[in-house]
Design an enzyme around this catalytic site. Structure first.
Site, PDB file in Angstrom:
ATOM      1  CG  HIS A 188      -7.703  -1.888   7.900  1.00  0.00           C
ATOM      2  ND1 HIS A 188      -8.527  -0.958   7.325  1.00  0.00           N
ATOM      3  CD2 HIS A 188      -6.593  -1.191   8.299  1.00  0.00           C
ATOM      4  CE1 HIS A 188      -7.964   0.244   7.384  1.00  0.00           C
ATOM      5  NE2 HIS A 188      -6.787   0.129   7.981  1.00  0.00           N
ATOM      6  CG  HIS A 234      -6.139   0.725  12.528  1.00  0.00           C
ATOM      7  ND1 HIS A 234      -6.909   1.860  12.446  1.00  0.00           N
ATOM      8  CD2 HIS A 234      -5.561   0.578  11.309  1.00  0.00           C
ATOM      9  CE1 HIS A 234      -6.799   2.380  11.237  1.00  0.00           C
ATOM     10  NE2 HIS A 234      -5.977   1.631  10.520  1.00  0.00           N
ATOM     11  CD  GLU A 235      -2.931  -1.963  10.651  1.00  0.00           C
ATOM     12  OE1 GLU A 235      -3.417  -2.177   9.525  1.00  0.00           O
ATOM     13  OE2 GLU A 235      -2.574  -0.817  11.029  1.00  0.00           O
ATOM     14  CD  GLU A 247      -2.875   1.269   2.335  1.00  0.00           C
ATOM     15  OE1 GLU A 247      -2.748   0.472   3.284  1.00  0.00           O
ATOM     16  OE2 GLU A 247      -3.757   2.122   2.277  1.00  0.00           O
ATOM     17  CD  GLU A 268      -6.393   3.363   6.625  1.00  0.00           C
ATOM     18  OE1 GLU A 268      -6.580   3.220   7.854  1.00  0.00           O
ATOM     19  OE2 GLU A 268      -5.769   2.531   5.934  1.00  0.00           O
ATOM     20  CB  ALA A 275       0.630  -2.151  11.636  1.00  0.00           C
ATOM     21  CG  MET A 276       0.119  -3.177   4.932  1.00  0.00           C
ATOM     22  SD  MET A 276      -0.905  -1.750   4.450  1.00  0.00           S
ATOM     23  CE  MET A 276      -2.097  -2.559   3.402  1.00  0.00           C
ATOM     24  CD  GLU A 277      -4.922  -2.046   5.591  1.00  0.00           C
ATOM     25  OE1 GLU A 277      -3.995  -1.573   6.274  1.00  0.00           O
ATOM     26  OE2 GLU A 277      -5.564  -1.362   4.764  1.00  0.00           O
ATOM     27  CG  ASN A 278      -0.026  -6.726   4.043  1.00  0.00           C
ATOM     28  OD1 ASN A 278      -0.106  -5.852   3.197  1.00  0.00           O
ATOM     29  ND2 ASN A 278       0.881  -6.714   5.008  1.00  0.00           N
TER      30      ASN A 278
END
Ligand code: PHE
Ligand code: ZN
Length: 883
Positions: free
Chosen positions: A323, A319-320, A144, A342, A284-287
């Site tokens: 998502h 949060h992640e 992202e 978001e 962080a990232m929600e992959n």
């Protein structure tokens, strides 16, 4: 190796193409230009031969014409800095192609094709941390917003959804663990090398793709969903960090349960993996099924993490995880819709954290972030609506406006609808758009229909930037109280004229004598002005307004100090009580800074503030976490925001003077509070957290009134500390004092935690954020410290974000702070453009700062703008800031 044809350079020399386009500004992408992609890519297969220096990627794409798109004779595949090794179309080498800038454009005639694209990348050379990169000997990805195009040529836009089948192979010893999205379907060995195959059944856009390969260990657990599906959970870290993953795992399980209970959302795979990496641009990232986290939001134990760190981990894990529905199952049609996922997900994580801890304290913290970061953004050159209309680099729009104001806008819908009706709205949204790439408009329509609201005018919150100013006047006549409200939405770049917006305000009118009110009311006003009358008040009531911060606006009212003292002591809405304390101090400080206070007025105001503070300290009904909020002074940034043109030097001086005055007047009360709090033993419950919070606040007040005593107390707290909150709090206070203890404890802290990157980050931050008069010199020295590196975003932020957020240092009158930040931006830009661009906004405040400093800030921006080669990220932020 094929060299792709480039129309701009007949001889195919890419250098010349670069030189030819150099002076041009990167193009502006506009929301109104959206068109569906002419092709569908229902299934893709990728084969990775992994190596730190060389990774070979073979992507096989099933391509079909999109019946909903405009027919096109070609397919555009985005690329960014990658080398095309070969391209096959339906099994044979494909020559009918060209490069358009970084994009690969392939001519396609029929309706259905298979493309095979081979690329080669060097992850170890990837310092931007976008795409596939190496971190501490492991390989990981960040896609992202537009990182996937750094891995292979692909329609890298969120409305192209595919199911992914991935094969990863690599040396067993180097990469014993191979992870990807979805479920692992097969594994095998091949001499020194091994491989794993993964399949993700859920169609997803490329930005949610992720893989990780490395030497990792996991904390494993499981969660049984509401329909009885058993999900395997893993938190992957480097060997040695395992003991610090318990809180992350517990937070994950709580998130999964909460989303079922509160939003009816269940997890949808048999496996959920989280990986912690130390080099990461964001939190962080929600992959899908494979969240990748900055170590900062995973690792914690009492010895090395503060209470704030624990809360941050719980919030970001939530949060992640959230998502998975708000972002993954329903994604964004285009990046202008970023707030769709978001804003909504921030609201969800805020509600989650509120339910896990103290709801009022969480609300105050959220408002503090909004007012400290988003309000300044909304009143400066980078102001944009929560759904922007254009961008040059989307990474610049991961902002407090899109995230935090986006959450506030949805929270207002919830406030107007009520919790139950709001849930009907979100249920309808999830049901209607599951599996789609949706728009903010889709969301609003679902809430509108599901919750039964008319949001026609409310939609303006999506299109208009700027913080509304709400004027409030209360008068009293006979037994009627009359409330008059006005609103103005200030002009912002590109939006000179604004229309009024619906503003939901919770209010209560207190009877002065009894201290009670007749019940909270919600008024929603959507015009330039409105009037409300309330009968039955023999005496003028005390107005409490925008309770719980029901609307993200700035309230402007002429209010008697007596009323604020009353509310600070007695308002039954904790947020409103906090607000009254803030208003009391802000009103005084703004007047003091502008120089219009006589000695008597100054004394009277200080006495009132001290009286209010004393009732806060002594109120036995308050818990310490809340007490700590009520004891906190408004930030310098917030104070600056209250003035058209701010003088950071004067704000700092007046604020420190008030702090010292309170510290002196209330010394006995503060010390009694400290003594009581000190007796509470360490635990992670609210009582003990509250005790730690007020202890460090007392030290901060003492530091301003009696530095010597404060140094003693802080050194004592430092030595006795059995947890990082107490130790860091003490060191923070010491770092601002000119005392031998400062040097001793800073050295002790460094030696004690050397080798623990996250704690050494704190060591850098504490010094850069301190109240010490020589911070500028300290930061210059720390820049040369062997542990400082521009390659690690956490370290860069630890030193320079803390510095840029330290007004007394950053705004040094000679402009040295501005020069240092400009130097950093120029040096960092070629290494990590995304991170470099995030340092521009502090300089962009120049229009709101007194003339001398303003000119120096402007100069710093112009020097950056004049650099021969800037990234798109920094170019956009600097030009908008100069604007
Ligand atoms: N989507 C991530 C989040 O908010 C943020 C992010 C954006 C991370 C871009 C990395 C890169 O959860
Ligand atoms: Zn997010």
């Amino acid at each position: 190796m094929d060299i792709a044809r480039n129309p701009a350079t007949p001889d195919g020399n890419p250098e010349m193409a670069d030189a030819a386009v150099e002076p041009k500004a990167p193009p502006e992408i506009r929301r109104e230009d959206y068109t569906p992609f002419p092709w569908l890519l229902p299934a893709i297969r990728i084969d990775f031969e992994l190596g730190l220096e060389k990774t070979r990627v073979v992507a096989t794409l099933d391509v079909r014409r999109n019946p909903a798109g405009e027919p096109s004779p070609a397919i555009r595949l985005n690329g960014d800095g990658i080398e095309l090794v070969s391209l096959k179309c339906d099994g044979t080498d494909c020559a009918d192609r060209m490069m358009d800038g970084d994009d690969l454009v392939v001519t396609l005639e029929g309706d259905k094709h298979t493309l095979e694209i081979v690329t080669e990348i060097d992850p170890s050379a990837n310092s931007q941390l976008m795409g596939l990169y190496a971190s501490n000997g492991m390989l990981c990805t960040q896609c992202e917003a537009e990182g996937f195009r750094r891995i292979t040529f692909f329609p890298d836009r969120p409305d192209v959804l595919s199911t992914y089948t991935v094969r990863m192979s690599g040396p067993k010893a180097q990469f014993p663990v191979l992870l990807c999205n979805g479920n692992r379907t097969d594994t095998g060995e091949d001499g020194d090398s091994h491989w794993a195959e993964w399949h993700d059944p859920w169609p997803k856009p490329s930005y949610l793709f992720a893989l990780v390969a490395g030497d990792l260990v996991a904390r494993s657990d499981s969660f049984t969903t509401m329909s009885g599906r058993k999900v395997e959970l893993n938190v992957w870290v480097r060997d040695g960090d395992l003991e610090r993953t318990e809180h992350a795992m517990e937070s994950l399980k709580r998130s999964m349960k909460w989303d079922e209970e509160v939003f009816g959302r269940e997890y949808d795979l048999d496996l959920f993996n989280i990986v912690a990496v130390s080099d990461f641009n964001m939190g962080a990232m929600e992959n899908k099924g494979l969240n990748i986290f900055n170590t900062k939001y995973i690792l914690a134990d009492p010895e090395t993490a503060t209470d704030g760190d624990y809360d941050g981990i719980e919030g970001v894990i939530g949060h992640e995880y959230f998502h998975n529905w708000s972002g993954n199952r329903i994604t964004c049609r285009d990046w202008f819709q970023l707030s769709l996922k978001e804003g909504f997900t921030v609201l969800r994580d805020q509600l989650f954290s509120a339910d896990m801890g103290s709801a009022p304290v969480k609300r105050i913290e959220d408002v503090r972030v909004l007012r400290g970061v988003q309000f300044p953004e909304d009143s400066g050159p980078l102001a944009h609506p929560i759904r922007p209309d254009s961008y040059r680099e989307i990474s610049n729009f991961y902002t407090a406006t899109v995230y935090n104001k986006g959450a506030e806008v949805i929270r207002m819908m919830r406030t107007m609808a009520g919790e139950e009706a709001f849930r009907k709205g979100t249920d309808l949204y999830f049901e209607r758009h599951d599996g789609e790439a949706a728009t903010c408009e889709d969301f609003v329509k679902s809430i509108e229909e599901g919750a039964g609201l008319d949001l026609t005018r409310f939609r303006r919150w999506y299109s208009q930037a700027g913080t509304p100013k709400v004027g409030v006047a209360l008068d009293h006549n006979g037994d009627v109280a009359r409330l008059r409200l006005t609103q103005t939405v200030p002009p912002t770049p590109g939006q000179p004229d604004k229309q009024p917006m619906p503003i939901p305000l919770k209010l209560a009118l207190f009877d002065r004598a009894s201290g009670a009110h007749r019940g909270e009311e919600l008024v929603v006003f959507d015009k330039d002005s409105a009037e409300f009358t309330f009968g039955g008040f023999a005496e003028k009531p005390v107005l409490s307004i925008n309770r719980t911060f029901s609307a993200p606006v700035s309230i402007e009212r002429d209010v008697a100090r007596d009323d604020l003292v009353f509310l600070a002591a007695r308002d039954d809405d904790p947020f409103a009580r906090y607000e009254a304390m803030q208003d009391l101090m802000t009103g005084y400080l703004v007047a003091a800074v502008s120089g219009d206070l006589g000695d008597n007025e100054r004394e009277a105001a200080r006495a009132d503030i001290a009286q209010a503070m004393q009732s806060v300290i002594e109120d036995g009904a308050l818990d310490d976490l809340m007490r700590g909020e009520l004891m906190s002074m408004p930030s310098q940034a917030y104070l600056a925001e209250q003035m058209l043109v701010a003088d950071p030097g004067r704000i700092h001086a007046e604020r420190e003077a008030l702090k010292g005055d309170l510290g002196a007047r209330l010394a006995p009360q503060f010390h009694a509070l400290y003594d009581r709090a000190e007796k509470i033993a360490f635990s992670l419950d609210a009582e003990a957290k509250g005790a730690r919070k007020v202890k460090t606040l007392v030290l901060a007040y003492a530091a301003a009134s009696d530095p010597q005593k404060a140094a003693e107390l802080a050194a004592h707290q430092y030595d006795r500390a059995d947890n990082m909150t107490d130790r860091q709090g003490a060191l923070m206070v010491l770092a601002g004092l000119d005392s031998p203890e400062r040097t001793h404890k800073l050295l002790d802290f460094y030696n004690r935690y050397q080798g623990n990157a996250l704690v050494i980050d704190k060591w850098f931050s504490l010094q850069a954020a301190s109240l010490h008069p020589q911070v500028v010199d300290h930061v210059k020295a720390l820049r040369e410290h062997p542990d400082f590196t521009l390659r690690n975003p956490n370290r860069v932020r630890a030193l320079y974000m803390a510095f840029a957020a330290n007004p007394a240092a950053f705004h040094a009158a000679d402009g040295e702070g501005y020069r240092m930040v400009a130097d950093l931006i120029l040096e960092l830009d070629p290494i990590n453009a995304q991170t470099a661009a995030r340092f521009v906004p502090p300089l962009g405040r120049w229009r709101r700062i007194e003339a001398g400093r303003s000119a120096l800030m402007h100069q710093a921006l112009e020097r950056i703008a004049a650099a021969p080669k800037l990234s798109r990220d920094t170019f956009e932020q600097v030009t908008r800031s100069l604007g």
